[in-house]
Design a protein around this motif. Structure first.
Motif, PDB file in Angstrom:
ATOM      1  N   TYR A   1       0.831  -1.203   0.000  1.00 23.19           N
ATOM      2  CA  TYR A   1       0.000   0.000   0.000  1.00 23.19           C
ATOM      3  C   TYR A   1       0.867   1.255   0.000  1.00 23.19           C
ATOM      4  O   TYR A   1       0.371   2.359  -0.216  1.00 23.19           O
ATOM      5  CB  TYR A   1      -0.973   0.011   1.187  1.00 23.19           C
TER       6      TYR A   1
ATOM      7  N   LEU B   1      -0.262  -5.112   3.071  1.00 28.35           N
ATOM      8  CA  LEU B   1      -1.422  -5.604   3.813  1.00 28.35           C
ATOM      9  C   LEU B   1      -1.892  -6.931   3.234  1.00 28.35           C
ATOM     10  O   LEU B   1      -1.567  -7.298   2.103  1.00 28.35           O
ATOM     11  CB  LEU B   1      -2.549  -4.569   3.816  1.00 28.35           C
TER      12      LEU B   1
ATOM     13  N   VAL C   1      -5.385  -9.398   2.642  1.00 27.15           N
ATOM     14  CA  VAL C   1      -6.842  -9.355   2.497  1.00 27.15           C
ATOM     15  C   VAL C   1      -7.387 -10.780   2.512  1.00 27.15           C
ATOM     16  O   VAL C   1      -6.906 -11.643   1.771  1.00 27.15           O
ATOM     17  CB  VAL C   1      -7.265  -8.671   1.178  1.00 27.15           C
TER      18      VAL C   1
ATOM     19  N   VAL D   1     -10.887  -3.737   9.203  1.00 26.30           N
ATOM     20  CA  VAL D   1      -9.452  -3.466   9.133  1.00 26.30           C
ATOM     21  C   VAL D   1      -8.868  -3.689  10.525  1.00 26.30           C
ATOM     22  O   VAL D   1      -9.324  -3.085  11.501  1.00 26.30           O
ATOM     23  CB  VAL D   1      -9.158  -2.037   8.651  1.00 26.30           C
ATOM     24  N   TRP D   2      -7.858  -4.560  10.615  1.00 24.49           N
ATOM     25  CA  TRP D   2      -7.248  -4.938  11.891  1.00 24.49           C
ATOM     26  C   TRP D   2      -5.923  -4.215  12.088  1.00 24.49           C
ATOM     27  O   TRP D   2      -5.029  -4.299  11.242  1.00 24.49           O
ATOM     28  CB  TRP D   2      -7.033  -6.445  11.918  1.00 24.49           C
TER      29      TRP D   2
ATOM     30  N   VAL E   1      -8.987  -7.031   6.441  1.00 29.40           N
ATOM     31  CA  VAL E   1      -7.742  -6.447   5.942  1.00 29.40           C
ATOM     32  C   VAL E   1      -6.796  -6.228   7.117  1.00 29.40           C
ATOM     33  O   VAL E   1      -7.207  -5.664   8.140  1.00 29.40           O
ATOM     34  CB  VAL E   1      -7.989  -5.105   5.237  1.00 29.40           C
TER      35      VAL E   1
ATOM     36  N   GLN F   1      -0.787   3.823   8.881  1.00 32.90           N
ATOM     37  CA  GLN F   1      -2.136   3.271   9.065  1.00 32.90           C
ATOM     38  C   GLN F   1      -3.159   4.049   8.238  1.00 32.90           C
ATOM     39  O   GLN F   1      -4.061   3.460   7.622  1.00 32.90           O
ATOM     40  CB  GLN F   1      -2.501   3.300  10.551  1.00 32.90           C
TER      41      GLN F   1
ATOM     42  N   LEU G   1      -5.660   2.791   5.182  1.00 32.74           N
ATOM     43  CA  LEU G   1      -7.107   3.040   5.099  1.00 32.74           C
ATOM     44  C   LEU G   1      -7.468   3.737   3.785  1.00 32.74           C
ATOM     45  O   LEU G   1      -8.538   3.480   3.215  1.00 32.74           O
ATOM     46  CB  LEU G   1      -7.568   3.867   6.300  1.00 32.74           C
TER      47      LEU G   1
ATOM     48  N   VAL H   1      -7.728   1.000   1.325  1.00 30.95           N
ATOM     49  CA  VAL H   1      -9.014   0.304   1.461  1.00 30.95           C
ATOM     50  C   VAL H   1     -10.117   1.092   0.758  1.00 30.95           C
ATOM     51  O   VAL H   1     -10.933   0.532   0.017  1.00 30.95           O
ATOM     52  CB  VAL H   1      -9.343   0.075   2.950  1.00 30.95           C
TER      53      VAL H   1
ATOM     54  N   ILE I   1     -10.767  -1.656  -2.056  1.00 27.08           N
ATOM     55  CA  ILE I   1     -11.345  -2.858  -1.448  1.00 27.08           C
ATOM     56  C   ILE I   1     -12.521  -3.410  -2.251  1.00 27.08           C
ATOM     57  O   ILE I   1     -12.854  -4.600  -2.158  1.00 27.08           O
ATOM     58  CB  ILE I   1     -11.755  -2.577   0.018  1.00 27.08           C
TER      59      ILE I   1
ATOM     60  N   VAL J   1     -16.840   0.377   6.651  1.00 23.73           N
ATOM     61  CA  VAL J   1     -15.541  -0.045   7.169  1.00 23.73           C
ATOM     62  C   VAL J   1     -15.524   0.090   8.692  1.00 23.73           C
ATOM     63  O   VAL J   1     -15.835   1.150   9.237  1.00 23.73           O
ATOM     64  CB  VAL J   1     -14.398   0.789   6.560  1.00 23.73           C
TER      65      VAL J   1
ATOM     66  N   VAL K   1     -12.838  -0.419  11.907  1.00 22.84           N
ATOM     67  CA  VAL K   1     -11.443  -0.629  12.281  1.00 22.84           C
ATOM     68  C   VAL K   1     -11.414  -1.235  13.679  1.00 22.84           C
ATOM     69  O   VAL K   1     -12.068  -0.740  14.599  1.00 22.84           O
ATOM     70  CB  VAL K   1     -10.637   0.671  12.234  1.00 22.84           C
TER      71      VAL K   1
END
Length: 419
Positions: A30, A86, A88, A102-103, A133, A159, A163, A166, A170, A180, A182
């Motif tokens: 990313y 990342l 997925v 999203v983790w 993700v 981070q 995002l 995403v 995504i 989304v 998080v």
């Protein structure tokens, strides 16, 4: 060999693996590799084009062993500065527009990784028909050094760029960029608060698990002071010189006597590196910003009953509630006072007396990865039937929140106890 599966993005085609009912796309960049002249600088979006092989896991950020390995066990993964990628997990790379999770992993901003086996997102993705993700972000000095004249909080900017990825991409993996959530634990939970402090978020819901909201951030002056000591210990006079140092020198400097002495004298129960109230990336007035942040999305916030039992050094009585419990309850109260829906929980299940319901103990049940944690001392004594029950209870609650905005128990001031 698992069959391959492909997702089409504007810049090219990504090839992943289909494993049973889930597709996994590993190590998708990313951001550009933060190396050489890009070390200690804000991340830049990735620029690959054409074909991308995402069938193999990538490295985690450079790091020393975790101080919690006595409770959690350890993981083995290659390390590299070229880590801003990342993973997925999705039921299918179609156009179904599933909710997205999203983790953000924990590890005190010093250790961990997005897609280690502990945090495999396949079971959540399949059970909830969601897309999961997990990004890496820069750790320790490489991600959180805040020297005078430099940019602080690079890990937060990593981070945020994940995002952004995403939001843009995504949908190609079967996800809905407008739904989304998080989720973060410990440092990852505090990172969510930091992201929300920066203004209008790029996500709609948040799950904060044992977020270290009560440890406070360093001021710019404090961060600059430890940066000077750290750079000197690493063998550099400034950031320009530090860009030329081997990664090993930056890791070893974390253990230098002068660095450890400064940290001990601070006596704030904080990690060596972490978020800084620099007034640029993050607001200088942390407490006011934290209160505003809680009102920006609906959230679930909770903690474990015996947080500090995971840590190797004895702590003062009540420190776990001071650092994790009371701040989580305050977050929920502040969110509700600002008109947001907020839920609170506490995790009480204790497989053994030594660790009790310690920091991190809920993670195997949230992810359904009890087998990956089988060597974790904190889980010794766990009965198989209890594991199945807790995985079912926690995953159903978390998926309910991710999909429908409700984990299935009354909102604050009620509190759900997982026993």
């Amino acid at each position: 060999m698992s069959p391959t599966v492909r997702a089409t993005m504007p810049q090219g085609t990504v090839t992943g693996l289909r494993e049973a009912a889930c597709c996994r796309f590993s190590a998708i960049p990313y951001a550009q590799a933060p190396v050489a002249e890009l070390r200690f600088k804000p991340p830049l979006p990735a620029t690959w084009k054409g074909e991308l092989d995402a069938t193999r896991p990538g490295p985690v950020a450079p790091q020393l062993p975790s101080r919690l390995r006595g409770a959690m066990g350890d993981f083995a993964a290659p390390q590299s500065e070229d880590c801003l990628h990342l993973t997925v997990w999705t039921p299918a790379p179609d156009r179904a527009r599933r909710p997205v999770l999203v983790w953000l992993h924990g590890g005190a901003w010093q250790s961990g990784g997005g897609a280690v086996d502990w945090y495999d997102g396949a079971r959540l993705a399949v059970r909830g028909d969601i897309v999961v993700v997990a990004p890496n972000y820069r750790l320790a000095g490489l991600g959180w050094l805040a020297p005078e004249g430099g940019t602080a909080n690079l890990g937060i900017l990593d981070q945020e760029l994940a995002l952004d990825w995403v939001a843009r991409h995504i949908e190609a993996f079967g996800g809905d960029p407008d739904r989304v959530t998080v989720m973060g634990q410990s440092a990852g939970g505090m990172s969510i608060a930091n992201l929300l402090m920066r203004g209008q978020p790029k996500f709609q819901r948040a799950v904060l698990q044992s977020a270290s909201l009560g440890r406070g951030m360093r001021s710019a002056a404090q961060a600059a002071e430890i940066a000077r000591i750290f750079l000197r210990a690493a063998g550099a006079h400034n950031v320009e010189e530090a860009r030329r140092l081997p990664v090993a020198a930056l890791l070893e400097a974390q253990k230098a006597p002068d660095v450890l002495a400064w940290l001990a004298a601070e006596n704030a129960h904080r990690a060596l590196f972490g978020p800084v109230a620099d007034g640029e990336v993050l607001p200088a007035d942390e407490q006011a910003a934290l209160k505003r942040a809680s009102g920006r999305v609906d959230s679930v916030a909770g903690y474990t009953a015996d947080e500090m039992n995971a840590f190797p050094t004895p702590s003062a009585p009540g420190l776990g509630d001071e650092v994790f419990g009371a701040p989580a309850r305050r977050w929920a109260a502040d969110a509700a006072a600002q008109g947001r829906r907020a839920w609170s929980f506490r995790f009480d299940h204790a497989p053994n007396e030594r660790f009790g319901a310690c920091h991190c103990i809920e993670l195997p049940f949230v992810f359904g990865t009890v087998e990956a944690f089988k060597d974790a001392p904190m889980l010794q004594g766990l009965r198989p039937e209890e594991a199945v029950r807790l995985v079912t209870e926690m995953q159903q609650a978390w998926i309910g929140f991710i999909r429908d905005g409700d984990p299935g128990w009354p909102e604050w001031p009620q509190q759900k106890v997982f026993a």
